[in-house]
Design a protein around this motif. Structure first.
Motif, PDB file in Angstrom:
ATOM      1  N   GLU A 158       0.852  -1.181   0.000  1.00  0.00           N
ATOM      2  CA  GLU A 158       0.000   0.000   0.000  1.00  0.00           C
ATOM      3  C   GLU A 158       0.893   1.238   0.000  1.00  0.00           C
ATOM      4  O   GLU A 158       1.817   1.355   0.822  1.00  0.00           O
ATOM      5  CB  GLU A 158      -0.919   0.001   1.218  1.00  0.00           C
ATOM      6  N   VAL A 159       0.633   2.165  -0.925  1.00  0.00           N
ATOM      7  CA  VAL A 159       1.520   3.310  -1.113  1.00  0.00           C
ATOM      8  C   VAL A 159       0.730   4.612  -1.226  1.00  0.00           C
ATOM      9  O   VAL A 159      -0.471   4.608  -1.486  1.00  0.00           O
ATOM     10  CB  VAL A 159       2.394   3.138  -2.377  1.00  0.00           C
ATOM     11  N   ILE A 160       1.447   5.708  -1.012  1.00  0.00           N
ATOM     12  CA  ILE A 160       0.946   7.044  -1.300  1.00  0.00           C
ATOM     13  C   ILE A 160       1.965   7.730  -2.193  1.00  0.00           C
ATOM     14  O   ILE A 160       3.145   7.361  -2.215  1.00  0.00           O
ATOM     15  CB  ILE A 160       0.719   7.882  -0.029  1.00  0.00           C
ATOM     16  N   GLY A 161       1.513   8.740  -2.946  1.00  0.00           N
ATOM     17  CA  GLY A 161       2.454   9.410  -3.814  1.00  0.00           C
ATOM     18  C   GLY A 161       2.022  10.799  -4.232  1.00  0.00           C
ATOM     19  O   GLY A 161       0.823  11.095  -4.321  1.00  0.00           O
ATOM     20  N   TYR A 162       3.030  11.646  -4.434  1.00  0.00           N
ATOM     21  CA  TYR A 162       2.850  12.929  -5.111  1.00  0.00           C
ATOM     22  C   TYR A 162       3.429  12.717  -6.505  1.00  0.00           C
ATOM     23  O   TYR A 162       4.609  12.929  -6.762  1.00  0.00           O
ATOM     24  CB  TYR A 162       3.578  14.040  -4.342  1.00  0.00           C
ATOM     25  N   VAL A 163       2.583  12.257  -7.408  1.00  0.00           N
ATOM     26  CA  VAL A 163       3.034  11.736  -8.702  1.00  0.00           C
ATOM     27  C   VAL A 163       3.036  12.856  -9.736  1.00  0.00           C
ATOM     28  O   VAL A 163       2.164  12.948 -10.598  1.00  0.00           O
ATOM     29  CB  VAL A 163       2.144  10.551  -9.150  1.00  0.00           C
ATOM     30  N   ARG A 164       4.020  13.734  -9.622  1.00  0.00           N
ATOM     31  CA  ARG A 164       4.162  14.837 -10.574  1.00  0.00           C
ATOM     32  C   ARG A 164       5.350  14.583 -11.493  1.00  0.00           C
ATOM     33  O   ARG A 164       6.461  14.337 -11.028  1.00  0.00           O
ATOM     34  CB  ARG A 164       4.363  16.170  -9.858  1.00  0.00           C
ATOM     35  N   GLU A 165       5.082  14.639 -12.788  1.00  0.00           N
ATOM     36  CA  GLU A 165       6.153  14.570 -13.767  1.00  0.00           C
ATOM     37  C   GLU A 165       6.446  15.981 -14.277  1.00  0.00           C
ATOM     38  O   GLU A 165       5.902  16.952 -13.767  1.00  0.00           O
ATOM     39  CB  GLU A 165       5.741  13.635 -14.911  1.00  0.00           C
ATOM     40  N   ASP A 166       7.297  16.105 -15.273  1.00  0.00           N
ATOM     41  CA  ASP A 166       7.687  17.418 -15.783  1.00  0.00           C
ATOM     42  C   ASP A 166       6.796  17.880 -16.933  1.00  0.00           C
ATOM     43  O   ASP A 166       7.151  18.811 -17.658  1.00  0.00           O
ATOM     44  CB  ASP A 166       9.152  17.392 -16.222  1.00  0.00           C
ATOM     45  N   PHE A 167       5.661  17.223 -17.088  1.00  0.00           N
ATOM     46  CA  PHE A 167       4.669  17.620 -18.075  1.00  0.00           C
ATOM     47  C   PHE A 167       3.312  17.133 -17.587  1.00  0.00           C
ATOM     48  O   PHE A 167       3.234  16.318 -16.658  1.00  0.00           O
ATOM     49  CB  PHE A 167       4.989  17.016 -19.454  1.00  0.00           C
ATOM     50  N   LEU A 168       2.243  17.652 -18.181  1.00  0.00           N
ATOM     51  CA  LEU A 168       0.890  17.242 -17.815  1.00  0.00           C
ATOM     52  C   LEU A 168       0.410  16.179 -18.787  1.00  0.00           C
ATOM     53  O   LEU A 168       0.380  16.413 -19.986  1.00  0.00           O
ATOM     54  CB  LEU A 168      -0.063  18.437 -17.856  1.00  0.00           C
ATOM     55  N   SER A 169       0.054  15.012 -18.287  1.00  0.00           N
ATOM     56  CA  SER A 169      -0.540  13.990 -19.147  1.00  0.00           C
ATOM     57  C   SER A 169      -1.051  12.813 -18.347  1.00  0.00           C
ATOM     58  O   SER A 169      -2.202  12.449 -18.428  1.00  0.00           O
ATOM     59  CB  SER A 169       0.461  13.508 -20.207  1.00  0.00           C
ATOM     60  N   ARG A 170      -0.166  12.220 -17.514  1.00  0.00           N
ATOM     61  CA  ARG A 170      -0.473  10.926 -16.893  1.00  0.00           C
ATOM     62  C   ARG A 170      -0.723  11.098 -15.402  1.00  0.00           C
ATOM     63  O   ARG A 170       0.138  10.834 -14.573  1.00  0.00           O
ATOM     64  CB  ARG A 170       0.681   9.966 -17.149  1.00  0.00           C
ATOM     65  N   GLY A 171      -1.922  11.569 -15.067  1.00  0.00           N
ATOM     66  CA  GLY A 171      -2.253  11.858 -13.689  1.00  0.00           C
ATOM     67  C   GLY A 171      -2.899  10.699 -12.952  1.00  0.00           C
ATOM     68  O   GLY A 171      -2.934   9.558 -13.419  1.00  0.00           O
ATOM     69  N   THR A 172      -3.463  11.023 -11.785  1.00  0.00           N
ATOM     70  CA  THR A 172      -3.908  10.002 -10.836  1.00  0.00           C
ATOM     71  C   THR A 172      -5.419   9.802 -10.796  1.00  0.00           C
ATOM     72  O   THR A 172      -5.892   8.929 -10.076  1.00  0.00           O
ATOM     73  CB  THR A 172      -3.422  10.365  -9.425  1.00  0.00           C
ATOM     74  N   PHE A 173      -6.181  10.593 -11.568  1.00  0.00           N
ATOM     75  CA  PHE A 173      -7.634  10.417 -11.570  1.00  0.00           C
ATOM     76  C   PHE A 173      -8.000   9.323 -12.570  1.00  0.00           C
ATOM     77  O   PHE A 173      -8.622   9.561 -13.609  1.00  0.00           O
ATOM     78  CB  PHE A 173      -8.323  11.740 -11.897  1.00  0.00           C
ATOM     79  N   ALA A 174      -7.614   8.107 -12.214  1.00  0.00           N
ATOM     80  CA  ALA A 174      -7.752   6.959 -13.108  1.00  0.00           C
ATOM     81  C   ALA A 174      -7.705   5.689 -12.278  1.00  0.00           C
ATOM     82  O   ALA A 174      -7.368   5.712 -11.089  1.00  0.00           O
ATOM     83  CB  ALA A 174      -6.613   6.951 -14.133  1.00  0.00           C
ATOM     84  N   GLU A 175      -8.049   4.575 -12.914  1.00  0.00           N
ATOM     85  CA  GLU A 175      -7.995   3.295 -12.199  1.00  0.00           C
ATOM     86  C   GLU A 175      -6.561   2.862 -11.924  1.00  0.00           C
ATOM     87  O   GLU A 175      -6.290   2.172 -10.931  1.00  0.00           O
ATOM     88  CB  GLU A 175      -8.722   2.222 -13.002  1.00  0.00           C
ATOM     89  N   TYR A 176      -5.634   3.254 -12.797  1.00  0.00           N
ATOM     90  CA  TYR A 176      -4.221   2.914 -12.623  1.00  0.00           C
ATOM     91  C   TYR A 176      -3.359   4.142 -12.900  1.00  0.00           C
ATOM     92  O   TYR A 176      -3.703   4.998 -13.718  1.00  0.00           O
ATOM     93  CB  TYR A 176      -3.792   1.801 -13.604  1.00  0.00           C
ATOM     94  N   VAL A 177      -2.199   4.200 -12.224  1.00  0.00           N
ATOM     95  CA  VAL A 177      -1.201   5.201 -12.544  1.00  0.00           C
ATOM     96  C   VAL A 177       0.175   4.547 -12.441  1.00  0.00           C
ATOM     97  O   VAL A 177       0.426   3.742 -11.539  1.00  0.00           O
ATOM     98  CB  VAL A 177      -1.282   6.426 -11.607  1.00  0.00           C
ATOM     99  N   ALA A 178       1.047   4.864 -13.405  1.00  0.00           N
ATOM    100  CA  ALA A 178       2.438   4.412 -13.359  1.00  0.00           C
ATOM    101  C   ALA A 178       3.232   5.502 -12.650  1.00  0.00           C
ATOM    102  O   ALA A 178       3.465   6.579 -13.201  1.00  0.00           O
ATOM    103  CB  ALA A 178       2.974   4.162 -14.759  1.00  0.00           C
ATOM    104  N   ALA A 179       3.635   5.243 -11.412  1.00  0.00           N
ATOM    105  CA  ALA A 179       4.247   6.263 -10.565  1.00  0.00           C
ATOM    106  C   ALA A 179       5.753   6.044 -10.464  1.00  0.00           C
ATOM    107  O   ALA A 179       6.201   4.951 -10.095  1.00  0.00           O
ATOM    108  CB  ALA A 179       3.634   6.211  -9.168  1.00  0.00           C
ATOM    109  N   PRO A 180       6.575   7.053 -10.772  1.00  0.00           N
ATOM    110  CA  PRO A 180       8.018   6.946 -10.536  1.00  0.00           C
ATOM    111  C   PRO A 180       8.300   6.661  -9.064  1.00  0.00           C
ATOM    112  O   PRO A 180       7.637   7.217  -8.169  1.00  0.00           O
ATOM    113  CB  PRO A 180       8.540   8.317 -10.949  1.00  0.00           C
ATOM    114  N   VAL A 181       9.276   5.808  -8.815  1.00  0.00           N
ATOM    115  CA  VAL A 181       9.595   5.427  -7.436  1.00  0.00           C
ATOM    116  C   VAL A 181       9.926   6.648  -6.582  1.00  0.00           C
ATOM    117  O   VAL A 181       9.599   6.697  -5.390  1.00  0.00           O
ATOM    118  CB  VAL A 181      10.762   4.415  -7.424  1.00  0.00           C
ATOM    119  N   ARG A 182      10.543   7.657  -7.189  1.00  0.00           N
ATOM    120  CA  ARG A 182      10.942   8.856  -6.446  1.00  0.00           C
ATOM    121  C   ARG A 182       9.755   9.629  -5.893  1.00  0.00           C
ATOM    122  O   ARG A 182       9.928  10.535  -5.068  1.00  0.00           O
ATOM    123  CB  ARG A 182      11.761   9.778  -7.352  1.00  0.00           C
TER     124      ARG A 182
END
Length: 318
Positions: A86-110
């Motif tokens: 079970e994880v939490i994340g501030y999943v911000r990349e350097d562009f807008l496209s792949r956010g968290t309002f979805a059934e799945y998100v690919a989150a960088p480990v960082r």
């Protein structure tokens, strides 16, 4: 997968609920089955194009940077997390496209940390962005110390409520601005409430005649100017809302993903030092309503969107 997305900048009406391709899992990313995602003011500001000078948008954009969920597929180079974590994340990349309002998100480990067991998924989703903002401003920018007097604006809001709790944990005296109906809430967080509006500077001076050691502005405009005016000589000032803070010798702060800081926040939540108030919960398909409520700017704590929950062992198409 089901997701919220938009194909052009605009108001909440541009948000659409429907099918989007499942995200790919890169070597340093973790596929997370989303349980909940929190709404933040920066989300709708990005949707309206206010961040276009800093972040490119790759349309269609799935909004959202906060997430809580369960790992269903670690990337090939990932050994920090395993399936079922079970994880939490501030999943911000350097562009807008792949956010968290979805059934799945690919989150960088960082961007990830382990979810506090003491928090529900809804509460945990509200911790990363707002909590990291408060933590980094207080500890890295303002460097709050025990015994200091600290001013926090919008002390009942998402960032402000964390700032009050974290500053109190450091041993500071915290005075926080808030609407009168939120004063009891600010007291519960450990702060001394003061009302917004005309005469604010006088009310602040009455509470802290010697001035403030540090001020954390989350509003901007006149609030920022008052903050600068009530500081002690040599007092520190930071804003996340108004670049004019630089003219007062202060710091304009912007939160960054940091797994170490997020892990520390999760530990503080686990210890009961930091709590998350969830004001209202919406299902994913009603995300536009969640955004509209957030845009009113009167929320106590966090607004959260939840995703239907059926846990596979791994992503269905793997």
């Amino acid at each position: 997968m089901k997701a919220i997305s938009y194909s052009a900048y605009g108001g909440a009406d541009v948000l659409e609920y429907g099918e989007r391709p499942d995200p790919k899992v890169g070597p340093d990313t973790v596929l997370v089955k989303v349980r909940a995602a929190a709404v933040n003011p920066v989300d709708w500001k990005a949707r309206e194009g206010y961040l276009d000078a800093a972040l490119d948008a790759v349309f269609p954009v799935i909004p959202g940077w906060d997430v809580s969920g369960v790992v269903v597929q670690p990337g090939a180079a990932v050994d920090e997390f395993a399936v079922g974590d079970e994880v939490i994340g501030y999943v911000r990349e350097d562009f807008l496209s792949r956010g968290t309002f979805a059934e799945y998100v690919a989150a960088p480990v960082r961007t990830l940390a382990r979810k506090p067991l003491s928090l529900s998924f809804e509460e945990a989703a509200g911790l990363p962005l707002a909590g990291l903002t408060a933590y980094q401003v207080l500890h890295r920018t303002l460097r709050i110390r025990e015994g200091e007097t600290v001013l926090v604006h919008a002390a009942a809001g998402g960032v402000g409520s964390f700032a009050v709790q974290l500053a109190r944990h450091t041993g500071a005296r915290v005075i926080g601005t808030a609407s009168e109906h939120n004063h009891d809430h600010v007291r519960q967080l450990g702060g001394e409430p003061v009302a917004y509006g005309d005469g604010l500077a006088d009310r602040l001076r009455a509470l802290a005649p010697d001035g403030f050691d540090a001020a954390f502005d989350t509003v901007g405009g006149e609030t920022l100017r008052v903050s600068a005016d009530v500081l002690k000589p040599g007092g520190r000032l930071a804003s996340i809302a108004d670049g004019e803070v630089l003219a007062y010798g202060g710091h304009y702060a912007y939160v960054r993903p940091d797994a170490t800081d997020l892990t520390r926040l999760a530990e503080l939540a686990e210890q009961g030092i930091v709590s998350v108030h969830v004001e209202q919960v919406f299902p994913l398909e009603r995300a536009a309503d969640a955004y509209r409520l957030n845009e009113q700017g009167r929320t106590r704590g966090k607004i959260v969107v939840t995703v239907p929950w059926e846990v596979p062992d791994v992503r269905p198409d793997l």
